[in-house]
Scaffold this motif. Structure first.
Motif, mmCIF file in Angstrom:
data_model
loop_
_atom_site.group_PDB
_atom_site.id
_atom_site.type_symbol
_atom_site.label_atom_id
_atom_site.label_comp_id
_atom_site.label_asym_id
_atom_site.label_seq_id
_atom_site.Cartn_x
_atom_site.Cartn_y
_atom_site.Cartn_z
ATOM 1 N N VAL A 192 -30.727 37.128 33.301
ATOM 2 C CA VAL A 192 -31.620 36.900 34.439
ATOM 3 C C VAL A 192 -32.173 38.255 34.864
ATOM 4 O O VAL A 192 -31.418 39.186 35.151
ATOM 5 C CB VAL A 192 -30.873 36.222 35.613
ATOM 6 N N CYS A 193 -33.494 38.374 34.864
ATOM 7 C CA CYS A 193 -34.185 39.623 35.180
ATOM 8 C C CYS A 193 -35.127 39.383 36.349
ATOM 9 O O CYS A 193 -36.278 39.015 36.145
ATOM 10 C CB CYS A 193 -34.984 40.112 33.971
ATOM 11 N N GLN A 194 -34.654 39.535 37.556
ATOM 12 C CA GLN A 194 -35.420 39.321 38.775
ATOM 13 C C GLN A 194 -36.033 37.929 38.826
ATOM 14 O O GLN A 194 -35.360 36.984 39.172
ATOM 15 C CB GLN A 194 -36.453 40.419 38.971
ATOM 16 N N ASP A 195 -37.304 37.764 38.451
ATOM 17 C CA ASP A 195 -37.951 36.451 38.568
ATOM 18 C C ASP A 195 -38.177 35.776 37.213
ATOM 19 O O ASP A 195 -38.928 34.819 37.118
ATOM 20 C CB ASP A 195 -39.268 36.562 39.333
ATOM 21 N N GLU A 196 -37.539 36.273 36.159
ATOM 22 C CA GLU A 196 -37.633 35.666 34.830
ATOM 23 C C GLU A 196 -36.250 35.579 34.199
ATOM 24 O O GLU A 196 -35.323 36.255 34.614
ATOM 25 C CB GLU A 196 -38.521 36.495 33.898
ATOM 26 N N VAL A 197 -36.160 34.717 33.206
ATOM 27 C CA VAL A 197 -34.945 34.615 32.404
ATOM 28 C C VAL A 197 -35.325 34.913 30.964
ATOM 29 O O VAL A 197 -36.331 34.404 30.461
ATOM 30 C CB VAL A 197 -34.320 33.200 32.504
ATOM 31 N N GLU A 198 -34.542 35.758 30.316
ATOM 32 C CA GLU A 198 -34.746 36.063 28.900
ATOM 33 C C GLU A 198 -33.646 35.369 28.109
ATOM 34 O O GLU A 198 -32.467 35.575 28.354
ATOM 35 C CB GLU A 198 -34.670 37.557 28.642
ATOM 36 N N PHE A 199 -34.039 34.508 27.176
ATOM 37 C CA PHE A 199 -33.099 33.866 26.265
ATOM 38 C C PHE A 199 -33.164 34.579 24.925
ATOM 39 O O PHE A 199 -34.253 34.855 24.421
ATOM 40 C CB PHE A 199 -33.466 32.394 26.037
ATOM 41 N N GLU A 200 -32.002 34.877 24.347
ATOM 42 C CA GLU A 200 -31.929 35.388 22.980
ATOM 43 C C GLU A 200 -31.332 34.265 22.146
ATOM 44 O O GLU A 200 -30.180 33.869 22.342
ATOM 45 C CB GLU A 200 -31.054 36.639 22.899
ATOM 46 N N ILE A 201 -32.113 33.734 21.248
ATOM 47 C CA ILE A 201 -31.721 32.571 20.461
ATOM 48 C C ILE A 201 -31.555 32.996 19.009
ATOM 49 O O ILE A 201 -32.488 33.513 18.399
ATOM 50 C CB ILE A 201 -32.764 31.444 20.589
ATOM 51 N N GLY A 202 -30.361 32.797 18.476
ATOM 52 C CA GLY A 202 -30.094 33.148 17.090
ATOM 53 C C GLY A 202 -29.694 34.596 16.884
ATOM 54 O O GLY A 202 -29.717 35.091 15.764
ATOM 55 N N GLY A 203 -29.340 35.295 17.925
ATOM 56 C CA GLY A 203 -28.909 36.686 17.785
ATOM 57 C C GLY A 203 -30.071 37.623 17.515
ATOM 58 O O GLY A 203 -31.230 37.283 17.736
ATOM 59 N N GLN A 204 -29.749 38.794 17.003
ATOM 60 C CA GLN A 204 -30.772 39.819 16.788
ATOM 61 C C GLN A 204 -31.793 39.417 15.741
ATOM 62 O O GLN A 204 -32.926 39.887 15.765
ATOM 63 C CB GLN A 204 -30.118 41.141 16.396
#
Length: 68
Positions: free
Chosen positions: A21-33
């Protein structure tokens, strides 16, 4: 007016999913790097959850019908 459109196709199975969770957004990492990142606002995330819930229900109903 000119512009650029980008289309993306992703296949997802049972893979890792993490989020930040980054302030007003969410970052999803799907499947790793080696996977992909998805950034969404609260409104976008709510819409994604609703559509994913509908799709999951429909998929399960279809599978149940096929098993009969």
């Amino acid at each position: 007016m000119g512009g650029t459109k980008v289309g993306t196709w992703v296949s997802m199975d049972d893979c890792s999913i993490s989020y930040t969770v980054c302030q007003d957004e969410v970052e999803f990492e799907i499947g790793g790097q080696s996977g992909f990142d998805l950034f969404t606002t609260e409104a976008g995330l709510a819409k994604l959850v609703a559509k994913a819930t509908d799709a999951l229900r429909e998929l399960r109903e279809l599978r149940a019908q096929e098993e009969q």
